[in-house]
Write an enzyme that holds these catalytic residues in place. Structure first.
Site, PDB file in Angstrom:
ATOM      1  N   SER A  53       0.889  -1.249  -0.123  1.00  0.00           N
ATOM      2  CA  SER A  53       0.161  -0.023  -0.002  1.00  0.00           C
ATOM      3  C   SER A  53       0.738   1.407  -0.110  1.00  0.00           C
ATOM      4  O   SER A  53       0.249   2.414  -0.220  1.00  0.00           O
ATOM      5  CB  SER A  53      -0.958  -0.010   0.949  1.00  0.00           C
ATOM      6  OG  SER A  53      -0.357   0.160   2.589  1.00  0.00           O
ATOM      7  N   HIS A  93       1.252   4.218   6.716  1.00  0.00           N
ATOM      8  CA  HIS A  93       0.562   5.053   5.695  1.00  0.00           C
ATOM      9  C   HIS A  93       1.098   6.723   6.063  1.00  0.00           C
ATOM     10  O   HIS A  93       1.570   7.062   6.952  1.00  0.00           O
ATOM     11  CB  HIS A  93      -0.873   5.172   5.885  1.00  0.00           C
ATOM     12  CG  HIS A  93      -1.333   3.670   5.080  1.00  0.00           C
ATOM     13  ND1 HIS A  93      -2.734   3.333   5.054  1.00  0.00           N
ATOM     14  CD2 HIS A  93      -0.680   2.796   4.452  1.00  0.00           C
ATOM     15  CE1 HIS A  93      -2.834   2.528   4.434  1.00  0.00           C
ATOM     16  NE2 HIS A  93      -1.745   2.036   3.923  1.00  0.00           N
ATOM     17  N   ASP A 119      -7.892   6.400   4.438  1.00  0.00           N
ATOM     18  CA  ASP A 119      -7.882   5.202   5.323  1.00  0.00           C
ATOM     19  C   ASP A 119      -9.308   5.140   6.421  1.00  0.00           C
ATOM     20  O   ASP A 119      -9.515   4.431   7.274  1.00  0.00           O
ATOM     21  CB  ASP A 119      -6.714   5.303   6.455  1.00  0.00           C
ATOM     22  CG  ASP A 119      -5.635   4.889   5.696  1.00  0.00           C
ATOM     23  OD1 ASP A 119      -5.690   4.507   4.451  1.00  0.00           O
ATOM     24  OD2 ASP A 119      -4.285   5.066   6.210  1.00  0.00           O
TER      25      ASP A 119
END
Length: 177
Positions: A53, A93, A119
């Site tokens: 990701s 992230h 998210d």
């Protein structure tokens, strides 16, 4: 190779020495880990990237070094590792937006570089923003692909047990020259 025959031939003093040597290695590793926790301010100073990701910034298997100093404010664009209630595995992230309140508190929104959407779907139900308490650490450096060993051991548990058995046997059977 007769593992048990070698163990029988070893006298008790040698066996005790090897077990003690193994215990010292394990305790040294634990002390180093606890020292890193104190120095970095992070409950987990080293993590492995488990998904794609964050590509191209980080790839699956990259080993990240984290810090989590509470006085240092989180900024947009920074890469954080956070835990969400109900999920055991931390997520790596990038901070996309910061929402600062009048009282000085702030919340922030994250997104994986390789993901289409933010998210909010990963957060617990009803949660739209993360808070400082959710952060495990912030990425300060990395080693590419070093964490693949961890991923392989999680994906193939038999490999993990075989590797541990070989390492244990080596430590127990290694003779001083």
């Amino acid at each position: 190779m007769d593992l048990f025959g070698d163990l029988r031939r070893m006298n008790r003093r040698q066996l005790f020495y090897q077990v003690l040597n193994f215990a010292m290695i394990v305790s040294s590793a634990l002390m180093i880990w606890k020292g890193l926790i104190v120095i970095t301010g992070s409950e987990s100073p080293i993590v492995v990237v488990l998904s794609g990701s964050m590509e191209p910034a980080f790839h699956r298997g990259d080993l990240l070094f984290l810090t989590n100093f509470h006085d240092d404010p989180i900024r947009a664009g920074e890469i954080v590792v956070f835990k969400v209630e109900g999920r055991d595995i931390p997520i790596v992230h990038r901070v996309m937006k910061i929402h600062e309140k009048e009282n000085g508190n702030f919340k922030f929104l994250t997104k994986g570089d390789n993901n289409e959407v933010d998210d909010r779907g990963l957060y617990k139900e009803g949660q739209n923003w993360l808070e400082k308490k959710d952060v495990v650490g912030r990425a300060r450096g990395f080693l590419p692909y070093v964490g693949m060993v961890t991923i392989i051991m999680n994906d193939y548990p038999k490999f993990k047990y075989a590797l541990l058995a070989v390492m244990g046997a080596y430590v127990l059977l290694k003779r001083e020259s």
